[in-house]
Design an enzyme around this catalytic site. Structure first.
Site, short mmCIF file in Angstrom:
data_model
loop_
_atom_site.label_atom_id
_atom_site.label_comp_id
_atom_site.label_asym_id
_atom_site.label_seq_id
_atom_site.Cartn_x
_atom_site.Cartn_y
_atom_site.Cartn_z
N THR A 268 -5.25 -7.50 10.47
CA THR A 268 -5.54 -6.22 9.80
C THR A 268 -5.12 -5.05 10.68
OG1 THR A 268 -7.46 -7.29 8.78
CG2 THR A 268 -7.40 -4.89 8.70
N PHE B 15 -15.36 3.66 7.14
CA PHE B 15 -13.99 3.95 6.71
C PHE B 15 -13.81 3.93 5.20
CE2 PHE B 15 -14.31 -0.61 7.65
CZ PHE B 15 -13.82 -1.18 6.49
N LYS C 126 0.83 -1.22 0.00
CA LYS C 126 0.00 0.00 0.00
C LYS C 126 0.86 1.27 0.00
CE LYS C 126 -3.89 -2.31 2.20
NZ LYS C 126 -4.99 -2.19 3.17
N ASN D 14 -2.15 -0.04 6.71
CA ASN D 14 -1.66 -1.31 7.24
C ASN D 14 -0.70 -2.05 6.28
OD1 ASN D 14 -3.60 -2.09 5.45
ND2 ASN D 14 -4.72 -3.44 6.84
N ARG E 191 2.76 -6.75 8.95
CA ARG E 191 2.02 -5.60 9.48
C ARG E 191 2.58 -5.15 10.83
NH1 ARG E 191 -3.79 -7.73 7.31
NH2 ARG E 191 -3.94 -6.38 5.48
N HIS F 170 -2.00 -5.85 1.59
CA HIS F 170 -3.33 -6.45 1.43
C HIS F 170 -3.15 -7.87 0.92
CE1 HIS F 170 -7.48 -7.07 0.04
NE2 HIS F 170 -6.93 -7.60 -1.03
N ARG G 140 -1.80 -14.59 4.35
CA ARG G 140 -2.52 -13.89 5.43
C ARG G 140 -1.77 -14.06 6.75
NH1 ARG G 140 -7.14 -11.75 4.04
NH2 ARG G 140 -8.13 -11.73 6.08
P1 CMP Z 1 -7.31 -4.71 3.54
O1 CMP Z 1 -6.78 -6.05 3.88
O2 CMP Z 1 -6.74 -4.03 2.35
O3 CMP Z 1 -8.89 -4.80 3.37
C1 CMP Z 1 -9.75 -3.72 3.60
C2 CMP Z 1 -9.04 -2.55 4.22
O4 CMP Z 1 -9.89 -1.63 4.87
C3 CMP Z 1 -8.15 -3.07 5.34
O5 CMP Z 1 -7.06 -3.76 4.81
C4 CMP Z 1 -7.82 -1.78 6.06
O6 CMP Z 1 -6.83 -1.01 5.40
C5 CMP Z 1 -9.15 -1.04 5.93
N1 CMP Z 1 -9.96 -1.17 7.15
C6 CMP Z 1 -10.63 -2.27 7.58
N2 CMP Z 1 -11.27 -2.01 8.74
C7 CMP Z 1 -11.01 -0.72 9.03
C8 CMP Z 1 -11.38 0.13 10.10
N3 CMP Z 1 -12.17 -0.30 11.08
N4 CMP Z 1 -10.92 1.40 10.10
C9 CMP Z 1 -10.12 1.84 9.09
N5 CMP Z 1 -9.74 1.08 8.05
C10 CMP Z 1 -10.17 -0.18 8.03
#
Ligand code: CMP
Length: 154
Positions: A93, A59, A11, A114, A104, A117, A87
């Site tokens: 996450t 979000f 990212k 984060n 992460r 992905h 994963r």
């Molecule tokens: P990713 O694995 O790319 O899938 C969805 C993305 O949404 C996740 O990583 C985070 O970057 C973002 N995300 C998921 N939950 C939240 C949250 N509660 N607040 C902010 N960002 C979020």
């Protein structure tokens, strides 16, 4: 049977901070073949489409803004049990909950920023791979496209 391919993204925060090479090295050292890679910048429409499943969540708008804020890397990575193993290597996450040694834990700044992905199922891996790469690009990279089709037909 689990598929051998998944999609990884690095990212914008991790790219800007210069972590991309280190992350690719960790992925390779964990036994993944990095089948195809591209560096790109998502448009707003593309980011909205890629994260459509999160449309309507609180979000969503800031996620789209973040994901379009700079260049990302998209890669197709290959290994037995690719989805689950990637994963596990990424970690939770929320980096505050990520295990020591995960990507992460090391490179993420927050739940949203984060660093990486990964697809969450074989079916989504197939869809997400084809969001960023054409079948032709995967075949030319040496990918066994049949395996990808087997995932979609299982
Ligand atoms: P990713 O694995 O790319 O899938 C969805 C993305 O949404 C996740 O990583 C985070 O970057 C973002 N995300 C998921 N939950 C939240 C949250 N509660 N607040 C902010 N960002 C979020």
């Amino acid at each position: 049977m689990s598929g051998r391919h998944t999609l990884m993204l690095i990212k914008p925060n991790a790219v800007k901070n210069g972590y991309a090479q280190k992350i690719f090295l960790e992925v390779a050292e964990a036994g993944f073949k990095i089948l195809a890679v591209k560096k790109l910048k998502l448009s707003k429409e593309e980011a909205e489409a890629f994260y459509y499943v999160h449309n309507g969540k609180p979000f969503f708008d800031s996620l789209v803004e973040f994901m379009t804020s700079g260049a990302i890397y998209a890669a197709v990575i290959e290994k037995d049990n690719a989805v689950a193993d990637w994963r596990k290597l990424m970690g939770a996450t929320d980096p505050a909950k990520a295990e020591e040694g995960t990507i992460r834990k090391k490179y993420a700044e927050s739940m949203q920023h984060n660093a990486v992905h990964g697809s969450d199922s074989d079916e989504n891996a197939l869809n997400e791979i084809f969001f960023y790469f054409s079948a032709r690009e995967i075949v030319n990279a040496g990918g066994k496209l049949m395996q990808l089709h087997e995932i979609s037909n299982k």
